[in-house]
Scaffold this motif. Structure first.
Motif, PDB file in Angstrom:
ATOM      1  N   GLY A   4      -7.763  17.737  -7.711  1.00  0.00           N
ATOM      2  CA  GLY A   4      -6.775  16.709  -7.457  1.00  0.00           C
ATOM      3  C   GLY A   4      -7.403  15.334  -7.504  1.00  0.00           C
ATOM      4  O   GLY A   4      -8.594  15.175  -7.763  1.00  0.00           O
ATOM      5  N   CYS A   5      -6.543  14.363  -7.262  1.00  0.00           N
ATOM      6  CA  CYS A   5      -6.999  12.974  -7.279  1.00  0.00           C
ATOM      7  C   CYS A   5      -7.544  12.588  -5.911  1.00  0.00           C
ATOM      8  O   CYS A   5      -7.553  13.383  -4.971  1.00  0.00           O
ATOM      9  N   LEU A   6      -7.948  11.348  -5.785  1.00  0.00           N
ATOM     10  CA  LEU A   6      -8.551  10.880  -4.541  1.00  0.00           C
ATOM     11  C   LEU A   6      -7.558  10.868  -3.377  1.00  0.00           C
ATOM     12  O   LEU A   6      -7.908  11.221  -2.254  1.00  0.00           O
ATOM     13  N   CYS A   7      -6.323  10.499  -3.617  1.00  0.00           N
ATOM     14  CA  CYS A   7      -5.365  10.329  -2.508  1.00  0.00           C
ATOM     15  C   CYS A   7      -4.546  11.584  -2.239  1.00  0.00           C
ATOM     16  O   CYS A   7      -3.897  11.675  -1.200  1.00  0.00           O
ATOM     17  N   GLY A   8      -4.520  12.534  -3.168  1.00  0.00           N
ATOM     18  CA  GLY A   8      -3.780  13.773  -2.947  1.00  0.00           C
ATOM     19  C   GLY A   8      -2.376  13.794  -3.512  1.00  0.00           C
ATOM     20  O   GLY A   8      -1.680  14.804  -3.370  1.00  0.00           O
ATOM     21  N   GLN A   9      -1.949  12.728  -4.156  1.00  0.00           N
ATOM     22  CA  GLN A   9      -0.595  12.721  -4.738  1.00  0.00           C
ATOM     23  C   GLN A   9      -0.521  13.444  -6.081  1.00  0.00           C
ATOM     24  O   GLN A   9       0.561  13.602  -6.645  1.00  0.00           O
ATOM     25  N   VAL A  10      -1.686  13.851  -6.594  1.00  0.00           N
ATOM     26  CA  VAL A  10      -1.720  14.763  -7.736  1.00  0.00           C
ATOM     27  C   VAL A  10      -2.666  15.901  -7.374  1.00  0.00           C
ATOM     28  O   VAL A  10      -3.825  15.664  -7.005  1.00  0.00           O
ATOM     29  N   PHE A  68      -2.977  10.151 -15.030  1.00  0.00           N
ATOM     30  CA  PHE A  68      -3.744   9.534 -13.944  1.00  0.00           C
ATOM     31  C   PHE A  68      -2.849   9.430 -12.718  1.00  0.00           C
ATOM     32  O   PHE A  68      -1.629   9.620 -12.798  1.00  0.00           O
ATOM     33  N   CYS A  69      -3.447   9.135 -11.588  1.00  0.00           N
ATOM     34  CA  CYS A  69      -2.666   8.952 -10.375  1.00  0.00           C
ATOM     35  C   CYS A  69      -2.258   7.495 -10.249  1.00  0.00           C
ATOM     36  O   CYS A  69      -3.115   6.609 -10.212  1.00  0.00           O
ATOM     37  N   GLY A  70      -0.960   7.247 -10.177  1.00  0.00           N
ATOM     38  CA  GLY A  70      -0.450   5.897 -10.064  1.00  0.00           C
ATOM     39  C   GLY A  70      -0.697   5.280  -8.700  1.00  0.00           C
ATOM     40  O   GLY A  70      -0.549   4.081  -8.529  1.00  0.00           O
ATOM     41  N   ASN A  71      -1.070   6.103  -7.742  1.00  0.00           N
ATOM     42  CA  ASN A  71      -1.352   5.571  -6.407  1.00  0.00           C
ATOM     43  C   ASN A  71      -2.824   5.218  -6.239  1.00  0.00           C
ATOM     44  O   ASN A  71      -3.159   4.097  -5.885  1.00  0.00           O
ATOM     45  N   CYS A  72      -3.712   6.154  -6.504  1.00  0.00           N
ATOM     46  CA  CYS A  72      -5.143   5.894  -6.265  1.00  0.00           C
ATOM     47  C   CYS A  72      -5.902   5.548  -7.543  1.00  0.00           C
ATOM     48  O   CYS A  72      -7.043   5.107  -7.485  1.00  0.00           O
ATOM     49  N   GLY A  73      -5.287   5.772  -8.715  1.00  0.00           N
ATOM     50  CA  GLY A  73      -5.915   5.352  -9.960  1.00  0.00           C
ATOM     51  C   GLY A  73      -6.844   6.360 -10.593  1.00  0.00           C
ATOM     52  O   GLY A  73      -7.475   6.052 -11.607  1.00  0.00           O
TER      53      GLY A  73
END
Ligand SMILES: [Zn+2]
Ligand SMILES: [Zn+2]
Length: 119
Positions: A4-10, A68-73
């Motif tokens: 997943g991404c850094l923030c967890g939204q993906v 990509f994650c639109g929240n954490c990039g």
């Protein structure tokens, strides 16, 4: 394998076997990753998104789009059109991957601040 991404939204899961990691040093991959892009790959039928709230896609060329994650990039995916597979950033995987970089692509475009080991 989970990742997943850094923030967890993906969040995603990919079922083994995962392809060896390929590193790409082309200009697009360097720009999108901040260094060089290192990714494994799986057929789409062995890939599942388990959280996609943050997922955004950027059509980076006529042949492929980048996820990509639109929240954490976080740079997460590269999906070539019509190949039925998705490349997954090795850095997004969690835990022991058992993977290694097996190939380097577009060495001619690499930055001058690092060296590519012979493989
Ligand atoms: Zn995120
Ligand atoms: Zn590239």
């Amino acid at each position: 394998m989970k990742g997943g991404c850094l923030c967890g939204q993906v969040r995603f899961e990919a079922d083994a076997p995962l392809r060896a990691v390929f590193a790409c040093h082309c200009t697009q991959c360097r720009k999108t990753s901040g260094h060089f892009w290192a990714a494994t790959s799986v057929p789409l039928d062995r890939f599942r998104l388990t959280e996609s709230a943050g997922l955004r896609w950027f059509q980076s060329s006529a042949e492929a789009r980048r996820g990509f994650c639109g929240n954490c990039g976080a740079s997460l995916f590269w999906e070539p059109q019509g190949e039925g597979r998705i490349s997954i950033a090795a850095g997004a995987l969690e835990g022991e991957t058992g993977l290694h970089i097996a190939q380097h692509w577009h060495r001619e475009d690499k930055g001058d601040y690092y060296d590519i080991p012979d493989t």
